[in-house]
Design an enzyme around this catalytic site. Structure first.
Site, PDB file in Angstrom:
ATOM      1  CB  SER A  43      -5.469  -6.960   1.076  1.00  0.00           C
ATOM      2  OG  SER A  43      -6.081  -6.445  -0.080  1.00  0.00           O
ATOM      3  CB  SER A  44      -5.316  -9.038  -4.185  1.00  0.00           C
ATOM      4  OG  SER A  44      -6.612  -7.875  -4.299  1.00  0.00           O
ATOM      5  CB  CYS A  45      -4.620  -3.604  -2.387  1.00  0.00           C
ATOM      6  SG  CYS A  45      -4.134  -3.766  -0.622  1.00  0.00           S
TER       7      CYS A  45
ATOM      8  CE1 TYR B 267      -6.501  -3.212   4.888  1.00  0.00           C
ATOM      9  CE2 TYR B 267      -6.204  -3.827   2.559  1.00  0.00           C
ATOM     10  CZ  TYR B 267      -6.420  -3.851   4.013  1.00  0.00           C
ATOM     11  OH  TYR B 267      -6.911  -5.313   4.177  1.00  0.00           O
TER      12      TYR B 267
ATOM     13  CG  HIS C  37     -14.428  -4.095   0.176  1.00  0.00           C
ATOM     14  ND1 HIS C  37     -14.270  -4.553   1.590  1.00  0.00           N
ATOM     15  CD2 HIS C  37     -13.232  -3.389  -0.233  1.00  0.00           C
ATOM     16  CE1 HIS C  37     -13.124  -4.389   1.971  1.00  0.00           C
ATOM     17  NE2 HIS C  37     -12.515  -3.622   0.996  1.00  0.00           N
TER      18      HIS C  37
END
Length: 328
Positions: free
Chosen positions: A112-114, A141, A184
């Site tokens: 994920s980009s997070c 996460y 989301h």
């Protein structure tokens, strides 16, 4: 007789895993010599080490695609931080280690980009990893997904396997989660604007200021990019990653503000009322745009435009009478 290549897709019941499975099924139909292996959550609990151990020894896949994860939006991440870090760490540890222990040489795990710092330069490059504090609303996460990258890198370094990671931007499309609390931003907006248009509500309130900018990638493009990266010859893949960093960003290279996104969803759903912002709700990171130059240099680019993709997703939503209540 040549043995079929056995490919296990973990998380095929989710949006991304389902899209990857469809792409692989299309390859089967086109004559590619592969055998697909899947298990539902009821059949195989990926957080259970003993179950994953037994499954891998029984099936002995040649390739593993790890698309299984516990996912959700800001509300879900804030409400269930322990669930998010525990379940994702357990899934990654179990699948990656048990794949290695049964001789799997190639694995692709989706992140994920997070994973990138909250205040990192935009667009976010792969080498921004671990250079600053994470966004607090989804830190548990993000830490779990960073651990997945490092697991792959560590098994590559110590054991010489070929475990790869792709980091997608915000994904959407058929099979998305439209739950009113745990979804989301894009499916949440689709559901909210659809209900407002259907019920004659004259105002839709969106979380935050509307100023944060986000990048969105259709899940079919993500599936295509995942298989593109998985299929790259090992020397080509390694030549296009950074020393000690095995992951590659996947995105479109373009972003929109949440306010612009809401206006687009309103237009597609036919909503004619007011759109207002609630600045008391969290914005999250102000911008999240992926640097996708490495993937572009290797020859891959997204094909589905945002408005066309949202329109397709809304049409899918309209054909799912329970979609607004489903939870992954």
């Amino acid at each position: 007789m040549t043995k079929k290549r056995k490919v296990y897709v973990a998380g095929h019941g989710g949006m991304v895993g389902g899209a990857i499975l469809r792409k692989l099924q299309q390859r089967q139909q086109a004559g590619e010599d592969i055998e697909l292996v899947t298990r539902t959550r009821a059949e195989l609990d990926l957080t259970d080490q003993a179950q994953v151990h037994a499954f891998m020894r029984s099936e002995r896949p040649d390739v593993v695609i790890l698309a299984a994860a516990r996912v959700g939006g800001i509300h879900a991440n804030n409400t269930y931080p322990a669930d998010f870090i525990y379940e994702n760490l357990m899934i990654e540890c179990n699948v990656i280690h048990q794949a290695f222990s049964t001789g799997v040489k190639r694995l692709l795990q989706l992140g994920s980009s997070c994973i990138y710092p909250r205040e990192t330069d935009q667009p976010m490059r792969e080498d921004a990893l671990l250079t600053g504090p994470l966004e607090p609303t989804n830190e548990p996460y993000a830490i779990a997904k960073i651990a997945g990258i490092k697991l792959c890198e560590s098994y590559n370094r110590q054991h010489g396997v070929d475990y790869r990671s792709v980091m997608p931007t915000n994904l959407y499309g058929p099979g998305d989660n439209f739950h009113p609390e745990n979804s989301h931003v894009l499916p949440a907006l689709i559901r909210r604007f659809h209900i407002a248009q259907r019920d004659g509500i004259d105002e839709v309130v969106i979380w935050g200021t509307g100023k944060p900018r986000r990048e969105f990638l259709h899940v079919d493009d993500m599936a295509d990019a995942s298989l593109f990266v998985l299929d790259l010859p090992r020397d080509v893949y390694q030549a296009n990653t950074l020393p000690m960093l095995s992951h590659i960003n996947v995105g479109t290279g373009a972003d929109v503000s949440i306010a612009e996104l809401a206006a687009t969803v309103a237009r597609i759903t036919g909503f004619k009322g007011r759109i207002t912002c609630d600045p008391d709700k969290p914005d999250g990171t102000m911008q999240k745009l992926m640097d996708v130059s490495r993937l572009a240099e290797m020859g891959w680019a997204a094909r589905i435009g945002l408005e066309d993709g949202i329109r397709q997703t809304y049409e899918w939503f309209l054909n799912q009478p329970d979609a607004g209540l489903r939870r992954k």
